[in-house]
Structures are given as structure tokens and as C-alpha cells.
Design a protein around this motif. Structure first.
Motif, PDB file in Angstrom:
ATOM      1  N   LEU A  10       7.210   5.492  -8.516  1.00 53.53           N
ATOM      2  CA  LEU A  10       8.316   4.542  -8.408  1.00 53.53           C
ATOM      3  C   LEU A  10       8.028   3.445  -7.393  1.00 53.53           C
ATOM      4  CD1 LEU A  10      11.377   6.994  -8.399  1.00 53.53           C
ATOM      5  CD2 LEU A  10      10.696   5.466 -10.262  1.00 53.53           C
ATOM      6  N   LEU A  11       7.338   3.806  -6.318  1.00 55.04           N
ATOM      7  CA  LEU A  11       7.135   2.867  -5.212  1.00 55.04           C
ATOM      8  C   LEU A  11       5.967   1.913  -5.431  1.00 55.04           C
ATOM      9  CD1 LEU A  11       7.842   5.387  -2.352  1.00 55.04           C
ATOM     10  CD2 LEU A  11       9.012   3.194  -2.615  1.00 55.04           C
ATOM     11  N   ARG A  12       4.967   2.324  -6.198  1.00 56.00           N
ATOM     12  CA  ARG A  12       3.768   1.484  -6.324  1.00 56.00           C
ATOM     13  C   ARG A  12       4.083   0.084  -6.855  1.00 56.00           C
ATOM     14  NH1 ARG A  12       0.319  -0.813  -4.003  1.00 56.00           N
ATOM     15  NH2 ARG A  12      -1.136  -1.950  -5.320  1.00 56.00           N
ATOM     16  N   PRO A  13       4.851  -0.079  -7.946  1.00 54.10           N
ATOM     17  CA  PRO A  13       5.161  -1.439  -8.393  1.00 54.10           C
ATOM     18  C   PRO A  13       6.012  -2.212  -7.399  1.00 54.10           C
ATOM     19  CG  PRO A  13       6.339   0.197  -9.705  1.00 54.10           C
ATOM     20  CD  PRO A  13       5.347   0.940  -8.891  1.00 54.10           C
ATOM     21  N   VAL A  14       6.830  -1.501  -6.634  1.00 55.67           N
ATOM     22  CA  VAL A  14       7.648  -2.155  -5.602  1.00 55.67           C
ATOM     23  C   VAL A  14       6.744  -2.771  -4.544  1.00 55.67           C
ATOM     24  CG1 VAL A  14       9.375  -1.772  -3.800  1.00 55.67           C
ATOM     25  CG2 VAL A  14       9.571  -0.567  -6.001  1.00 55.67           C
ATOM     26  N   LEU A  15       5.759  -2.008  -4.071  1.00 56.35           N
ATOM     27  CA  LEU A  15       4.862  -2.507  -3.034  1.00 56.35           C
ATOM     28  C   LEU A  15       3.925  -3.580  -3.583  1.00 56.35           C
ATOM     29  CD1 LEU A  15       3.968   0.801  -1.143  1.00 56.35           C
ATOM     30  CD2 LEU A  15       5.895  -0.749  -0.827  1.00 56.35           C
TER      31      LEU A  15
ATOM     32  N   VAL B 207       1.663   9.147   5.801  1.00 56.71           N
ATOM     33  CA  VAL B 207       1.908   7.767   5.388  1.00 56.71           C
ATOM     34  C   VAL B 207       3.277   7.720   4.717  1.00 56.71           C
ATOM     35  CG1 VAL B 207       1.184   5.848   3.928  1.00 56.71           C
ATOM     36  CG2 VAL B 207      -0.534   7.246   5.089  1.00 56.71           C
ATOM     37  N   VAL B 208       4.100   6.754   5.119  1.00 57.86           N
ATOM     38  CA  VAL B 208       5.397   6.512   4.494  1.00 57.86           C
ATOM     39  C   VAL B 208       5.237   5.265   3.630  1.00 57.86           C
ATOM     40  CG1 VAL B 208       7.861   6.178   4.877  1.00 57.86           C
ATOM     41  CG2 VAL B 208       6.505   7.459   6.555  1.00 57.86           C
ATOM     42  N   PHE B 209       5.506   5.390   2.329  1.00 57.62           N
ATOM     43  CA  PHE B 209       5.200   4.328   1.375  1.00 57.62           C
ATOM     44  C   PHE B 209       6.370   3.377   1.199  1.00 57.62           C
ATOM     45  CE2 PHE B 209       2.149   7.619   0.693  1.00 57.62           C
ATOM     46  CZ  PHE B 209       0.983   6.966   0.308  1.00 57.62           C
ATOM     47  N   THR B 210       6.867   2.902   2.311  1.00 61.10           N
ATOM     48  CA  THR B 210       7.902   1.878   2.297  1.00 61.10           C
ATOM     49  C   THR B 210       7.220   0.513   2.309  1.00 61.10           C
ATOM     50  OG1 THR B 210       7.956   2.233   4.699  1.00 61.10           O
ATOM     51  CG2 THR B 210       9.720   3.223   3.402  1.00 61.10           C
ATOM     52  N   ASP B 211       8.023  -0.552   2.332  1.00 64.88           N
ATOM     53  CA  ASP B 211       7.497  -1.901   2.542  1.00 64.88           C
ATOM     54  C   ASP B 211       8.115  -2.425   3.835  1.00 64.88           C
ATOM     55  OD1 ASP B 211       6.357  -4.453   2.246  1.00 64.88           O
ATOM     56  OD2 ASP B 211       8.172  -5.185   1.239  1.00 64.88           O
ATOM     57  N   PRO B 212       7.350  -2.488   4.933  1.00 64.49           N
ATOM     58  CA  PRO B 212       5.925  -2.212   5.039  1.00 64.49           C
ATOM     59  C   PRO B 212       5.615  -0.715   5.097  1.00 64.49           C
ATOM     60  CG  PRO B 212       6.812  -2.718   7.191  1.00 64.49           C
ATOM     61  CD  PRO B 212       7.947  -2.901   6.217  1.00 64.49           C
ATOM     62  N   GLU B 213       4.360  -0.385   4.782  1.00 62.04           N
ATOM     63  CA  GLU B 213       3.923   0.989   4.943  1.00 62.04           C
ATOM     64  C   GLU B 213       3.897   1.373   6.415  1.00 62.04           C
ATOM     65  OE1 GLU B 213       0.930   1.285   1.080  1.00 62.04           O
ATOM     66  OE2 GLU B 213       0.086   0.976   3.074  1.00 62.04           O
ATOM     67  N   ALA B 214       4.127   2.645   6.673  1.00 68.47           N
ATOM     68  CA  ALA B 214       4.041   3.161   8.042  1.00 68.47           C
ATOM     69  C   ALA B 214       3.176   4.409   8.014  1.00 68.47           C
ATOM     70  CB  ALA B 214       5.432   3.491   8.582  1.00 68.47           C
ATOM     71  N   GLY B 215       2.184   4.457   8.869  1.00 65.78           N
ATOM     72  CA  GLY B 215       1.297   5.611   8.904  1.00 65.78           C
ATOM     73  C   GLY B 215       1.003   6.016  10.338  1.00 65.78           C
TER      74      GLY B 215
ATOM     75  N   THR C  48      -0.778   4.827  15.377  1.00 65.64           N
ATOM     76  CA  THR C  48       0.251   4.439  14.422  1.00 65.64           C
ATOM     77  C   THR C  48      -0.032   3.032  13.915  1.00 65.64           C
ATOM     78  OG1 THR C  48       1.929   5.802  15.512  1.00 65.64           O
ATOM     79  CG2 THR C  48       2.728   4.047  14.081  1.00 65.64           C
ATOM     80  N   PHE C  49       0.064   2.858  12.605  1.00 62.79           N
ATOM     81  CA  PHE C  49      -0.047   1.538  11.984  1.00 62.79           C
ATOM     82  C   PHE C  49       1.204   1.302  11.152  1.00 62.79           C
ATOM     83  CE2 PHE C  49      -4.625   2.749  12.212  1.00 62.79           C
ATOM     84  CZ  PHE C  49      -5.100   1.675  12.961  1.00 62.79           C
ATOM     85  N   VAL C  50       1.758   0.106  11.213  1.00 63.32           N
ATOM     86  CA  VAL C  50       2.866  -0.287  10.348  1.00 63.32           C
ATOM     87  C   VAL C  50       2.571  -1.683   9.826  1.00 63.32           C
ATOM     88  CG1 VAL C  50       5.344  -0.624  10.124  1.00 63.32           C
ATOM     89  CG2 VAL C  50       4.472   1.034  11.773  1.00 63.32           C
ATOM     90  N   GLY C  51       2.625  -1.838   8.520  1.00 63.88           N
ATOM     91  CA  GLY C  51       2.370  -3.137   7.913  1.00 63.88           C
ATOM     92  C   GLY C  51       1.890  -2.972   6.483  1.00 63.88           C
ATOM     93  N   PRO C  52       1.917  -4.027   5.698  1.00 62.06           N
ATOM     94  CA  PRO C  52       1.398  -3.951   4.336  1.00 62.06           C
ATOM     95  C   PRO C  52      -0.080  -3.533   4.330  1.00 62.06           C
ATOM     96  CG  PRO C  52       2.692  -5.952   4.627  1.00 62.06           C
ATOM     97  CD  PRO C  52       2.533  -5.347   5.988  1.00 62.06           C
TER      98      PRO C  52
ATOM     99  N   VAL D 183      -1.551  -0.714   5.258  1.00 64.80           N
ATOM    100  CA  VAL D 183      -2.130   0.072   6.352  1.00 64.80           C
ATOM    101  C   VAL D 183      -2.325   1.545   5.998  1.00 64.80           C
ATOM    102  CG1 VAL D 183      -1.116  -1.463   8.080  1.00 64.80           C
ATOM    103  CG2 VAL D 183       0.090   0.646   7.449  1.00 64.80           C
ATOM    104  N   GLY D 184      -1.768   1.973   4.865  1.00 68.70           N
ATOM    105  CA  GLY D 184      -1.885   3.384   4.523  1.00 68.70           C
ATOM    106  C   GLY D 184      -3.323   3.870   4.482  1.00 68.70           C
ATOM    107  N   GLU D 185      -4.213   3.023   4.014  1.00 70.16           N
ATOM    108  CA  GLU D 185      -5.617   3.419   3.901  1.00 70.16           C
ATOM    109  C   GLU D 185      -6.333   3.433   5.254  1.00 70.16           C
ATOM    110  OE1 GLU D 185      -6.847   4.707   1.318  1.00 70.16           O
ATOM    111  OE2 GLU D 185      -5.226   4.237  -0.081  1.00 70.16           O
ATOM    112  N   LEU D 186      -5.676   2.972   6.311  1.00 69.93           N
ATOM    113  CA  LEU D 186      -6.292   3.019   7.644  1.00 69.93           C
ATOM    114  C   LEU D 186      -6.123   4.379   8.318  1.00 69.93           C
ATOM    115  CD1 LEU D 186      -5.232  -0.391   9.254  1.00 69.93           C
ATOM    116  CD2 LEU D 186      -7.417   0.182   8.200  1.00 69.93           C
ATOM    117  N   ILE D 187      -5.193   5.184   7.803  1.00 71.03           N
ATOM    118  CA  ILE D 187      -4.834   6.397   8.537  1.00 71.03           C
ATOM    119  C   ILE D 187      -5.962   7.422   8.554  1.00 71.03           C
ATOM    120  CG2 ILE D 187      -3.249   8.365   8.551  1.00 71.03           C
ATOM    121  CD1 ILE D 187      -2.217   5.766   9.807  1.00 71.03           C
ATOM    122  N   HIS D 188      -6.782   7.466   7.514  1.00 67.26           N
ATOM    123  CA  HIS D 188      -7.827   8.490   7.556  1.00 67.26           C
ATOM    124  C   HIS D 188      -8.858   8.188   8.636  1.00 67.26           C
ATOM    125  CE1 HIS D 188      -9.952  12.005   6.346  1.00 67.26           C
ATOM    126  NE2 HIS D 188     -11.057  11.321   6.149  1.00 67.26           N
ATOM    127  N   SER D 189      -9.171   6.911   8.855  1.00 64.25           N
ATOM    128  CA  SER D 189     -10.107   6.591   9.941  1.00 64.25           C
ATOM    129  C   SER D 189      -9.517   7.022  11.278  1.00 64.25           C
ATOM    130  CB  SER D 189     -10.442   5.093   9.960  1.00 64.25           C
ATOM    131  OG  SER D 189      -9.268   4.313  10.127  1.00 64.25           O
TER     132      SER D 189
END
Length: 494
Positions: free
Chosen positions: A74-79, A380-388, A443-447, A449-455
């Protein structure tokens, strides 16, 4: 596996008594076939142990059908639309509404239309035997499965029983709430139509993600948050940026507000708040916490409290029991699918080692210890913006007695952020332990950023010294350049 002679599987001629249940022996019996149970079973089978798994609903569990998979679909097209609206050349064409029917159809496809054929086939392919029905512990190392037709099957485990039954939505004790037919996370992720007006009670991950999704799909969302802000378990700026974006999207966010009564009048939900305000809606979603699914699995037969969270050691073995394991949500260590699957890999390895009489490496970061549960949990929270985030927030680190320094960064200053458009909003924080000069949390928050959390997770888990992180060069121009800017800010603030 050894199947005992089913001498009592049918009642003798002339007998009016119930049939004796069939009985089968396994090395391991797993209660619950969600992602956690599947992973325990996979690891024990890979070690050569005969394994049975018991499931009363769909194989694949909450994540596959009512949580992670449908919510992210549901969230992917929103983001994606939000990113397009920020991007020069796409911003004008992305202003229109989402194709709701297409979004819901993709959600349905992503959940296999709530059918578990593929998951069942996978279980068979790895040699795990599935027992459909309600499983209850009926004594040490014993599980009795009652099928839909009432027949019973007794499963005996030579080595271990693993409870992987997960958690369920926790509803507040409001009078008459059941008559309202409120949404929980299950209804919110599987709804077949967009409610015109939706009240969301709560301020955590489920509340913010579902508010983001349904607001973008056309619902008028009102968020009632008892606390001061959203995402209270993250750094404060995470909730602030998500709240700002939700408000800009049209959601009505009310903090410091609780629902005191809820009724449904002629199909309309009526909510009265603690301020005396009356709010009308078509549906109401309660995202107010989770409870363990342990109330009817027979814990009392082995001296444990029904309905309780199960306390475990780092090998996921239940306190006071040498054969019983509790893996995933039921132990309350980290209510996240990926963390539960991590625990499952640990538990499976520990069960196999003990079954083989091999040493168990239960020390911190050992092969049989779920050490990451304590202070290296990523989310990772898949809101807009993402929060991880991963690890400890600044407040948590200070409360734990660590001597730390927080380093903050405005992510719009990173060259890669400019590729998302001129109005990029985001922040980052790195919590540095001043004694070891390693990271306690990020912590990262922004469009994007979800893919930054594993690093960040690798840096926290591996306890990489800040001096060594200087040599991990981020590619340019990407948002991961935030790492370089955070390290520079730490150096300059020394």
C-alpha cells in the motif's frame, strides 16, 4: 520421525467413546507457521532434525498477509508519488490521485490473495511436516493439535518445542468497543475500499504508516495521539518530521488526545475524546499496542502463565524449561519480523547443537546468542519521509549510563539529497560512545533513507571505531554521503 500405531484412531465396534488421537514423534515441534516459525523449522531441518509445524490460520503468518507485505504494498506507490512530486520534470504530472483499484489489486497480488499454497509447498520442499489446526501444549515436549473437523493428533518432541505464535493487536478497554467493529492492523492492511473518513488512534509505526497510506489513497485521516508526538521510541526529530509531512498531506493530527468512548450510530463511527470533542468517521483504527498470542496454547500445563509474554535467555530458551523455546514476538524482545527471523536462526542453531550434544556458544555475539536484541535492533518506518534507526537513541544511551555525544546533520546538505528535489527535508543523528569511540546508535529521517539503515547496523553490530569509519568512503553523489558529513561533524565538535 516415528509414527506410533494408531490403534485408537477409530472407535472399536460397539464403543461409544471418543477415538484415541493419533500420535507422532518428531525431534522438534514448532507452534506457529509465520516467518519466525518457518525459519526455526528450516534451520532444524537443515541440521537433520525431523520437524513438525502447527498452524491454525495461513502458513506465512501475520507478516505475509496482514502486516509487512500488504502494508508496504500500500505504501510503495504513496512514497513513489511523493518522490516524483519532488523531482523536477515529474512534479507536475505526479499531482494527480493514485489509481486506488490498481494499488489494492497489487496489494492483493503481493499477499497471494490470502492463499498460502506457495508457502505450504515451500515447507514440503524442505521436509517440514505441516499440521493444520489449533496446537496446545499438553505437557512437557507434547503438543496436541485439534483439526477443524475435531480430530486430534498428539505430537511429541524429542528435543524441543518452539512457541512462535506471534502477537495480536491490543484493543483498549472501552465499553462497547466490540460492537463498533474497529479496525486493527489486520483490517487496515486488507480493506477492500477506502474509507471516506478514518480515525487512527495511536502514534507508533502502525498508526503512522496506515495514516500515510490511507490519507494518500483518499481518506480524510484524523490521528489521535495520547502522547506529545509520533514515533516516541525514536529520536524526537523523527516523529516531528513525519508529523509535519502528514499534516501537509491533509491529515488532522491531534496530540495529547485520547478516545474516551466510541460508538457506531447508523453506520457512522462516533468518537468522543477526553477534551469532550465529538469526531465522526466511517472507520476507526486502533494501533495501540500488541499482546502475545499465548492465552490458549496450554502454558498452564507446564507451569507457565497463559496469555503472558515468555521470558527467554539469549538462546531463546524459556526460563526454567530445558525443552521449550519462545521465538519472535512472544518473548517481547523486539516485535519486528526481521528480528524474529534473526532469533529463529539463533534458536534453530541452538536446538540443533543441544540435540547433537555439542557446545552452545551463548556468549555475547556467539553463534547461539541473540545479542543484537539488546542494543542493535534496526527498524525502518515506511512513512513519507522514511524514518530508520538502529541501536540506542541519545536518551536511551544516557539512561543506560553511557558517556556519549550526539552528532546531528541536516540531510538536505548532502549532494545526493538534491537529486530528490529542492525541498528535500531530512535529518540524521549519530550517537558516539566517547569511551570506545564506536557507535551506540544511528537515526536517519528523510526520503530514501531506508536503505541506509543496514550500513548503520553493520557499524553498530561490528562496533567499528570512528577512526576506521573514516576509511569507508561513501559513493558520490548519494545520500550515503551523510556518513562522511556526520564523521566530519564529530571531528569538528571534538
Amino acid at each position: 520421525m516415528r509414527q506410533t500405531e494408531p490403534t485408537g484412531s477409530t472407535a472399536p465396534t460397539g464403543s461409544t467413546g471418543p477415538a484415541e488421537p493419533e500420535s507422532t514423534d518428531y525431534d522438534v515441534v514448532v507452534l506457529g507457521a509465520g516467518p519466525v516459525g518457518e525459519n526455526v523449522a528450516d534451520r532444524t531441518r537443515a541440521a537433520g532434525l525431523t520437524t513438525a509445524i502447527v498452524e491454525s490460520e495461513l502458513v506465512g503468518g501475520e507478516c505475509s498477509y496482514w502486516a509487512c507485505m500488504p502494508s508496504k504494498a500500500l505504501l510503495r506507490p504513496v512514497l513513489a508519488r511523493a518522490d516524483a512530486r519532488r523531482t523536477p520534470g515529474l512534479s507536475r504530472s505526479a499531482q494527480g490521485p493514485l489509481d486506488v483499484s490498481a494499488v489494492l489489486a497489487h496489494r492483493d497480488e503481493y499477499t497471494s490473495h490470502w492463499k498460502d499454497d506457495g508457502q505450504v509447498q515451500w515447507l514440503r520442499s524442505v521436509g517440514v511436516e505441516l499440521h493444520r489446526g489449533v496446537g496446545r501444549i499438553t505437557g512437557p515436549r507434547t503438543v496436541t493439535v485439534t483439526a477443524g473437523d475435531g480430530t486430534r493428533h498428539v505430537l511429541t518432541a524429542r528435543h524441543a518445542v518452539a512457541v512462535c505464535t506471534g502477537s495480536r493487536a491490543l484493543l483498549p478497554p472501552l465499553p462497547g468497543l466490540a460492537d463498533v467493529a474497529p479496525w486493527t492492523s489486520r483490517e487496515a492492511t486488507s480493506a477492500k475500499a477506502v474509507p471516506g473518513r478514518l480515525v487512527v488512534v495511536g502514534g507508533g509505526v502502525v498508526a503512522t504508516e496506515m495514516a500515510t497510506a490511507w490519507q494518500a489513497l483518499g481518506s480524510r485521516v484524523t490521528l489521535l495521539v495520547r502522547g506529545k508526538g509520533l514515533l516516541s521510541r525514536m529520536e524526537p526529530f523523527a516523529g516531528e518530521l513525519v508529523a509535519e509531512a502528514l499534516t501537509e498531506a491533509g491529515a488532522d493530527l491531534r496530540t495529547g488526545t485520547s478516545a474516551t468512548s466510541v460508538t457506531r450510530e447508523n453506520g457512522t463511527v462516533v468518537v468522543v475524546t477526553d477534551t469532550g470533542e465529538r469526531i465522526e468517521a466511517d472507520e476507526i483504527l486502533f494501533a495501540t499496542g500488541r499482546a502475545p498470542r499465548t492465552d490458549d496454547i496450554g502454558l498452564e500445563t507446564v507451569g507457565l502463565e497463559p496469555g503472558s509474554w515468555l521470558t527467554v535467555d539469549d538462546t531463546l530458551r524459556v526460563t526454567g524449561q530445558d525443552w521449550l523455546y519462545a521465538v519472535g514476538d512472544v518473548n517481547r524482545r523486539a516485535l519486528l519480523t526481521h528480528q524474529g527471523k534473526y532469533q529463529a536462526r539463533i534458536a534453530g542453531a541452538a536446538i540443533a547443537a543441544r540435540a547433537a550434544g555439542e557446545p552452545v556458544a551463548a556468549e555475547a555475539w556467539g553463534a547461539h546468542a541473540a545479542t543484537a536484541d539488546h542494543d542493535a535492533v534496526p527498524q525502518v518506518v515506511f512513512t513519507d519521509p522514511e524514518a530508520g534507526s538502529v541501536g540506542l537513541s541519545l536518551a536511551e544511551a544516557e539512561q543506560a549510563g553511557h558517556r556519549v555525544r550526539a552528532v546531528d546533520l541536516d540531510l538536505s546538505s548532502v549532494a545526493g539529497a538534491g537529486l530528490y528535489g529542492e525541498d528535500y527535508k531530512g535529518r540524521a543523528r549519530m550517537v558516539v560512545d566517547l569511551e570506545s569511540e564506536t557507535l551506540r546508535g544511528v537515526t536517519f529521517v528523510g526520503p530514501g533513507v531506508g536503505e541506509l539503515i543496514h550500513s548503520a547496523t553493520v557499524a553498530v553490530v561490528a562496533q567499528v571505531p570512528v577512526a576506521r569509519l573514516w576509511h569507508a568512503v561513501p559513493s558520490y553523489p548519494t545520500i550515503s554521503e551523510a556518513w562522511l558529513r556526520l564523521l566530519e561533524a564529530y571531528r569538528d565538535s571534538a
